[in-house]
Design an enzyme around this catalytic site. Structure first.
Site, PDB file in Angstrom:
ATOM      1  CG  HIS A  30       7.241 -19.673 -28.018  1.00 34.31           C
ATOM      2  ND1 HIS A  30       7.531 -20.948 -27.597  1.00 34.31           N
ATOM      3  CD2 HIS A  30       8.209 -18.886 -27.477  1.00 34.31           C
ATOM      4  CE1 HIS A  30       8.614 -20.934 -26.842  1.00 34.31           C
ATOM      5  NE2 HIS A  30       9.044 -19.688 -26.769  1.00 34.31           N
TER       6      HIS A  30
ATOM      7  CG  ASP B 143      11.763 -19.608 -29.133  1.00 34.86           C
ATOM      8  OD1 ASP B 143      11.566 -18.685 -28.313  1.00 34.86           O
ATOM      9  OD2 ASP B 143      12.579 -20.526 -28.939  1.00 34.86           O
TER      10      ASP B 143
ATOM     11  CG  HIS C 270      19.551 -12.245 -27.992  1.00 35.38           C
ATOM     12  ND1 HIS C 270      19.315 -12.077 -26.644  1.00 35.38           N
ATOM     13  CD2 HIS C 270      19.137 -13.498 -28.284  1.00 35.38           C
ATOM     14  CE1 HIS C 270      18.784 -13.192 -26.155  1.00 35.38           C
ATOM     15  NE2 HIS C 270      18.655 -14.070 -27.132  1.00 35.38           N
TER      16      HIS C 270
END
Lengths: 311, 427
Positions: B62, B307, B311
């Site tokens: 993931h 996960d 950013h």
């Protein structure tokens, strides 16, 4: 050790009881200034204050502006319509520009919780939180406590009921933090959707029947209730709200004779408070506004390291 | 013939229930028996793994790499370097790129980019619905042709149960694995942190446990209805663990995975309004952490992943409610899981941690990896489970730095990453 060492006022949750008392004592000294015919002291002469309001406000803005003017600071008001935030500049960049203009104090009103903290962690300028989302509105909390203290000798042991939309209210939170620290017994009153039981973890009681607190309350603080966009799923309408939580004449008649009625404004006459009750003897609503000036003068003075406390 | 000889390591290969000190041979990128090495003239590269664990190459099932569309956050090349630096030989990318990976063309583009620039194996997933909009099914058949290993609307969640039901039914035709990000929009609304004491204190919109549990329950019912598996991504709530445990005991084909931040941190971390603690689903409470760890210990939850959600600094450097959700994770996750699950909580053995990073995700996604069986790809991770080190985000291979674990002192680390017999990263 100095009683005040902070450059910012971000919220009351992080203050000690001694720090809160120190602001209140300083405010008492400044209140006298407002009663004079010459309402001005040179405490912040040469300092620059910018009221940076990213969310609309008139009364808080006016109060901060007057407070700064009475301290002889130079004041500029910057509201969102005129700012470059609408041109895509970030809050941080806009604030850095204000700092580059050598703003000593930035008073921030913003719709995001934590916005004042965000700037305070990144700027040298003093940041005064004039309301950040549903988080805190510390000068409102302070002026409410100041107003109670003018009428009562101490906060400790008083029963204060805060009524209304607690979940979304920064005024409620700042009041809760200050009142609990100073030893008041606080009851939050409102519909279960707006006053969740988890609030009890903050050291307050939660109640859903206004009638149950009327006879024991020393202070009743009514928050402005709104029934707009995001509130429609929280309660059915203003009519039902008034019948359950409005301070009607009949309910006001059951209050203790010396109970104080407070409201942060702007009031909705006939909604959270009956019009005659708002104007009645119990009401200290306009005194709150007057005291707001003294409290804001004290906060600006302390955070900007001003000198020459009025005698 | 290129030959790699890893000597004297403790081989832990959960797929074969193997745990012994032995040598491992890789020839031309494939795991072989020693007897298969017949050309003594070949140069043999030898790695002394004394004191180390030799594990199948770790798989992170993931991650979010941002190509196409947001290469300033992470490219496939930079993301794969971060994976290697975290001990991962394989990653599985989520489809919320720009444009969305909901068609064979975009999948092909990602696969080609990976082939040209990635230093680890990069697997891709496709969207459940076109544009992640939750309305129309994406073309699974065509996307399988382009090489996807699963479908998911991760970052979004199909709200219409009828649409989700048809997606699961249609995917069954291809034995295509369905992954789901569990979030009920009507319960979560604009929530940005766990709904509880801290969301009330901070005046931040709450994201209640029930917002996840509602969709976990929905997926359990749909897995039963369609008699087809559904895998619930990044479980954050203790209630979800209970639902999964009960359903699995009844034989329902439902599973779940865990990210390190959901067992390392709690909601009170947000009291500084630091956006590096803002993720979706949100950090919850010690009660949830205990339930998740219990779920890992009893096998209710059987996959670990990051996960990894990079950013740019300036995107996170804004008011909390306006900051994007997510943190990077590839370079800290294995160490965090070792530190917490193996050393601090003593809840899992190293063998089980490795199992949850290798054979389990390989089974879920039908990958021909996650084992040291003879004939398997020569993907190997060398692990020092007792190495104490400090995670420094400034040394990260990722293009982004949005992690709350900077400066964390951790015990346990992957020290060498080997893909098809080639070392792609070493401490």
């Amino acid at each position: 050790m100095n009683a005040w060492t902070r450059k910012d006022l971000l919220g009351l949750d992080e203050l000690s009881p001694a720090e809160i008392r120190h602001i209140l004592e300083t405010a008492r000294a400044f209140k006298g200034v407002g009663e004079r015919s010459l309402k001005k002291v040179p405490a912040l002469r040469g300092k620059t204050l910018i009221n940076f309001f990213v969310e609309p406000s008139t009364r808080t803005l006016t109060s901060f502006e007057l407070a700064a003017l009475r301290l002889s600071a130079d004041v500029v008001n910057l509201s969102v319509g005129a700012s470059s935030l609408q041109k895509g500049e970030t809050l941080k960049d806009t604030a850095l520009n204000l700092q580059a203009l050598r703003a000593d104090i930035i008073v921030l009103r913003h719709s995001s919780a934590g916005a004042a903290r965000f700037l305070a962690d990144r700027l040298e300028s003093s940041i005064i939180n004039a309301g950040d989302g549903a988080h805190e509105h510390p000068t409102q909390g302070l002026l409410d406590v100041f107003t109670i203290l003018e009428k009562r000798e101490k906060i400790e042991g008083l029963h204060v009921a805060i009524v209304g939309d607690i979940l979304f209210s920064r005024v409620a939170r700042s009041n809760i933090y200050a009142l609990v620290k100073l030893g008041a017994k606080v009851t939050l009153v409102g519909p279960t959707t707006l006053v969740p039981k988890v609030f009890e973890k903050l050291g307050v009681r939660v109640a859903h029947k206004l009638d149950d607190v009327l006879e024991t309350a020393d202070v009743i603080n009514l928050l402005r209730i709104q029934h707009e966009r995001q509130r429609k799923e929280y309660f059915p309408g203003l009519g039902e709200y008034v019948s359950l939580f409005g301070l009607t004449k009949a309910r006001a008649a059951r209050l203790k004779p010396d109970c104080l009625i407070m409201h942060p404004g702007p009031i909705n006459r006939g909604v959270e408070i009956d019009s005659d009750v708002a104007d009645g003897l119990h009401s200290v609503i306009l005194e709150q506004v007057t005291n707001g000036l003294a409290v804001r003068m004290a906060v600006l003075y302390l955070c900007a390291g001003g000198a020459g406390l009025p005698s | 013939m290129s030959i790699l000889h890893i000597t004297n390591g403790r081989i832990i290969d959960p797929a074969n229930k193997r745990d012994e000190i032995a040598d491992l041979w890789i020839a031309d990128g494939v795991i072989v028996e020693k007897s298969a090495i017949r050309n003594p003239q070949s140069a043999i590269e030898t790695i002394d793994a004394s004191g180390l664990v030799v594990a199948p190459g770790l798989i992170d099932s993931h991650v979010h790499f941002r190509e196409p569309g947001q290469a300033y956050k992470e490219t496939i090349a930079s993301g794969s370097r971060a994976a290697a630096a975290g001990g991962f030989t394989s990653v599985v990318c989520m489809p919320n790129t720009s444009p969305v990976a909901d068609n064979a063309g975009t999948i092909t583009l990602i696969r080609e980019k990976a082939r040209a620039s990635a230093c680890v194996n990069v697997f891709t997933t496709g969207a459940i619905t076109k544009g992640l909009a939750g309305e129309e099914l994406a073309p699974y058949g065509a996307m399988i042709g382009a090489g996807i290993v699963a479908i998911t609307d991760d970052g979004h969640c199909v709200q219409n149960h009828g649409v989700m039901r048809r997606a699961v039914e249609y995917a069954r035709m291809f034995d295509l694995t369905v992954l789901d990000h569990c979030q009920d929009y009507s319960l979560v609304g604009g929530g940005i942190m766990h709904e509880g004491e801290w969301s009330l204190r901070l005046g931040l919109p709450g994201w209640p446990r029930a917002g996840e549990e509602m969709i976990v329950a929905r997926n359990i019912l749909l897995a039963e209805l369609c008699d087809s598996p559904i895998h619930c991504q990044h479980i954050s709530s203790g209630g979800s663990v209970r639902l999964l445990r009960e359903a699995r005991a009844r034989g329902v084909k439902i599973s779940g995975e865990v990210c390190p931040h959901h067992i390392a941190l709690t909601d009170d971390s947000l009291q500084t309004f630091d956006s590096n603690y803002k993720m979706n689903p949100p950090l919850r409470t010690y009660r949830d952490i205990d339930a998740i760890i219990q779920g890992l210990a009893d096998g209710t939850l059987d996959i670990l992943c990051s996960d990894h959600a990079p950013h740019a600094f300036y995107e996170k450097e804004v008011e909390l409610d306006q900051a994007p959700f997510g943190i990077t994770g590839l370079e800290s996750e294995f160490a965090l899981f070792c530190d917490i699950l193996l050393h601090k909580k003593k809840a899992l053995t190293l063998n089980r941690i490795i199992e949850m990073f290798t054979v389990n995700p390989a089974k879920l996604l039908s990958l021909d990896r996650g084992t040291l069986s003879v004939g398997a790809p020569g993907d190997v991770t060398l692990v020092d489970p007792d190495l104490e080190w400090t995670f420094d985000k400034q040394k990260s291979e990722s293009l982004s730095r949005n992690t709350p674990f900077h400066g964390a002192r951790l015990k346990g680390r992957a020290v060498r990453t080997i893909v098809a017999g080639e070392t792609v990263w070493a401490v």
